[in-house]
Design a protein around this motif. Structure first.
Motif, short mmCIF file in Angstrom:
data_model
loop_
_atom_site.label_atom_id
_atom_site.label_comp_id
_atom_site.label_asym_id
_atom_site.label_seq_id
_atom_site.Cartn_x
_atom_site.Cartn_y
_atom_site.Cartn_z
N ASN A 164 -77.49 -30.96 -45.82
CA ASN A 164 -78.56 -30.06 -45.38
C ASN A 164 -79.86 -30.49 -46.06
O ASN A 164 -79.95 -30.47 -47.29
CB ASN A 164 -78.21 -28.62 -45.77
CG ASN A 164 -79.19 -27.61 -45.21
OD1 ASN A 164 -80.39 -27.88 -45.12
ND2 ASN A 164 -78.70 -26.44 -44.83
N PRO A 165 -80.87 -30.89 -45.30
CA PRO A 165 -82.11 -31.40 -45.92
C PRO A 165 -82.86 -30.35 -46.73
O PRO A 165 -83.67 -30.70 -47.59
CB PRO A 165 -82.93 -31.88 -44.71
CG PRO A 165 -82.38 -31.11 -43.54
CD PRO A 165 -80.94 -30.90 -43.83
N GLU A 166 -82.58 -29.07 -46.46
CA GLU A 166 -83.32 -28.01 -47.16
C GLU A 166 -82.78 -27.74 -48.56
O GLU A 166 -83.53 -27.65 -49.52
CB GLU A 166 -83.29 -26.73 -46.33
CG GLU A 166 -84.02 -26.86 -44.99
CD GLU A 166 -84.01 -25.56 -44.21
OE1 GLU A 166 -83.49 -24.55 -44.73
OE2 GLU A 166 -84.51 -25.56 -43.08
N ASN A 167 -81.45 -27.60 -48.67
CA ASN A 167 -80.89 -27.26 -49.99
C ASN A 167 -80.00 -28.35 -50.57
O ASN A 167 -79.42 -28.17 -51.64
CB ASN A 167 -80.10 -25.95 -49.91
CG ASN A 167 -78.96 -26.02 -48.89
OD1 ASN A 167 -78.50 -27.10 -48.53
ND2 ASN A 167 -78.52 -24.86 -48.43
N LYS A 168 -79.86 -29.49 -49.86
CA LYS A 168 -79.06 -30.63 -50.30
C LYS A 168 -77.57 -30.29 -50.41
O LYS A 168 -76.81 -31.01 -51.07
CB LYS A 168 -79.57 -31.18 -51.64
CG LYS A 168 -81.00 -31.68 -51.59
CD LYS A 168 -81.18 -32.82 -50.60
CE LYS A 168 -82.62 -33.32 -50.58
NZ LYS A 168 -82.81 -34.41 -49.60
#
Length: 394
Positions: free
Chosen positions: A194-198
C-alpha cells in the motif's frame, strides 16, 4: 470506532433506543446503555438531541508499535541440504516488496550443516541471512523450527515474513503467527505494498475460488503470508552478490521439541515436479478414460514436458493426485500449457492461468477454458493430438 454514552448528558428520552437499527441500546435507570450488538454505525450519535452519545477510538487489543519493525524475511525452506524451489520465488517477490518499502531483504535458514546454502541465498538476492544451525534442526519439527524463528523475530523484528505454502510452510506459518500474536494470510497469489502506509496487501482466492480477497494486517507485526509455489517469478541468480550472515544460537531444553523423527519414508513412485516444468500437457474428463494420458504423455515427451490433470480426472482415479493442477492441487506457471479435454472450471484455472501460453483442445466450443486460452482448438483431442505429433515430426 466504538460508541460511548456521556451519562451526565443523557436524559433517558429513548430516541436512540427507537432508532438503533440493531436493537443494541437499552435504558437502565433512565440512562442509555450500549450492548454487544452495537456495530458502531453511528445512527444514535446523529439522532441524539442532547449530544449525549459520541464515537470514540476503540482500543486495539494486542496492537504493537509497528514502527519498531523493519525488513522483509523469507523462510528458506530446505530439505536434505537443498533449497526448495519456492524459496527463489519468495526472494524474487520479497525483493520487489523490500524495494517499495525501502528496507532489507533477508532470509532465515534452519537446519544442520547447511551453511553452504547461505551463499546461494545471497546469490538470489538476500542481503542478510539469519542462520540457525544445530543437530536438533536436521529434520523439520514444528516445535524446533518455530522456537528458533520465533526467538529471531522477537529479537530482530521483521515487518513482513513470507513462507512457501508447502507442507512445511503450512504447518510452520500458523504456529509462528500464534506465537507472535499476529495474523497469517494463507495461500496468497498476489502481494502488493500500500503506497500510503507501506503495509502489505495480501490477495488470495476465497469462496472456492469464486472471488479474490485482499487482506491487511494494520495493527500487528510481523505481517505474515504463505505463498503458493509456482505463482511468483523466480529471482535471478547472481553469484557476484555480497551479503551478511547472522548466526543465531539455538538452544533447546528437554521437552522443547515434543516431536521426534523416527524415519523418513520416501515415495517409491515416479516423482513429478509440476512447478519446475516448462511444458505441461494436462488432461481432464474429456479424455474419457485413464488410457488417454498415454497419448498426452507422448506429446509431453516430444516437447520435453510432463503430464498433469484436472481434479475431475484425479477424482475419477485415472491419475495420481500429485499430477493435479488447480486450487486444491498445484499452481503452475510454465511457458506452455496444453489443456486437453478440460472444461475450465474456475478452481482449475486458478492454478494455471499465469502460464505464458495456454492452448486448449475441447469438443465444446463454449467451454470456459477458451476464455483464458491464447489458442483454442475445437475438436476431438484423439484426432488433434496425433495431428500435432505428426506436424512436430520425429
Amino acid at each position: 470506532m466504538a460508541i460511548k454514552v456521556i451519562k451526565d448528558k443523557c436524559k433517558g428520552c429513548s430516541i436512540c433506543v427507537k432508532n438503533c437499527p440493531f436493537s443494541a441500546i437499552t435504558l437502565e435507570n433512565k440512562v442509555a446503555v450500549i450492548g454487544s450488538a452495537c456495530t458502531g454505525c453511528g445512527v444514535c450519535v446523529e439522532k441524539c438531541p442532547f449530544k449525549a452519545i459520541e464515537k470514540v477510538e476503540e482500543e486495539k487489543k494486542g496492537a504493537v508499535d509497528v514502527h519498531q519493525y523493519h525488513g522483509v524475511w523469507v523462510f528458506a525452506e530446505q530439505r536434505e541440504g537443498k533449497l526448495m524451489g519456492v524459496v527463489t520465488e519468495l526472494l524474487g517477490e520479497g525483493k520487489k516488496l523490500a524495494a517499495e518499502i525501502g528496507c532489507e531483504l533477508c532470509a532465515v535458514l534452519c537446519g544442520h550443516n547447511v551453511e553452504n546454502l547461505t551463499d546461494e541465498l545471497i546469490a538470489y538476492g538476500a542481503e542478510k541471512v539469519y542462520l540457525a544451525d544445530a543437530p536438533e534442526l536436521a529434520n523439520y519439527t514444528t516445535d524446533g523450527y518455530s522456537k528458533v524463528i520465533m526467538e529471531a523475530i522477537t529479537q530482530y523484528k521483521p515487518e513482513i515474513v513470507l513462507l512457501g505454502a508447502t507442507h512445511i510452510g503450512r504447518d510452520l506459518g500458523p504456529c509462528l503467527a500464534v506465537q507472535c500474536n499476529t495474523g497469517l494470510t494463507a495461500d496468497c497469489t498476489r502481494l502488493e505494498i500500500n503506497p500510503e502506509n507501506k503495509g502489505i496487501m495480501q490477495t488470495r482466492p476465497a469462496f472456492g475460488g469464486n472471488l479474490m480477497a485482499t487482506i491487511v494486517c494494520p495493527n500487528h507485526r510481523p505481517q505474515m503470508s504463505t505463498v503458493r509455489p509456482g505463482v511468483m517469478t523466480k529471482a535471478e541468480r547472481d553469484d557476484s552478490r555480497k551479503g551478511e550472515v547472522v548466526r543465531l544460537t539455538p538452544s533447546f531444553a528437554e521437552g522443547d521439541i515434543r516431536q521426534k523423527v523416527l524415519e523418513i519414508v520416501k515415495n517409491a513412485t515416479e516423482q513429478v515436479s509440476l512447478t519446475d516444468a516448462d511444458v505441461i500437457v494436462a488432461g481432464g474428463l474429456g479424455l474419457g478414460n485413464a488410457e488417454g494420458f498415454d497419448l498426452l504423455k507422448k506429446l509431453a515427451d516430444r516437447l520435453g514436458g510432463t503430464v498433469a490433470a484436472s481434479r475431475a480426472a484425479v477424482d475419477a482415479g485415472w491419475i495420481d493426485h500429485a499430477y493435479q493442477i488447480g486450487q486444491t492441487g498445484t499452481t503452475v506457471k510454465p511457458r506452455l500449457y496444453f489443456a486437453c479435454g478440460i472444461s475450465g472450471a474456475i478452481q482449475h484455472v486458478a492454478g494455471m492461468q499465469n502460464s505464458d501460453y495456454i492452448i486448449a483442445i475441447n469438443k465444446n466450443e463454449n467451454a470456459p477454458i477458451f476464455e483464458v486460452a491464447d489458442y483454442g482448438i475445437v475438436g476431438d483431442l484423439y484426432k488433434v493430438i496425433p495431428a500435432i505429433l505428426d506436424a512436430l515430426g520425429e
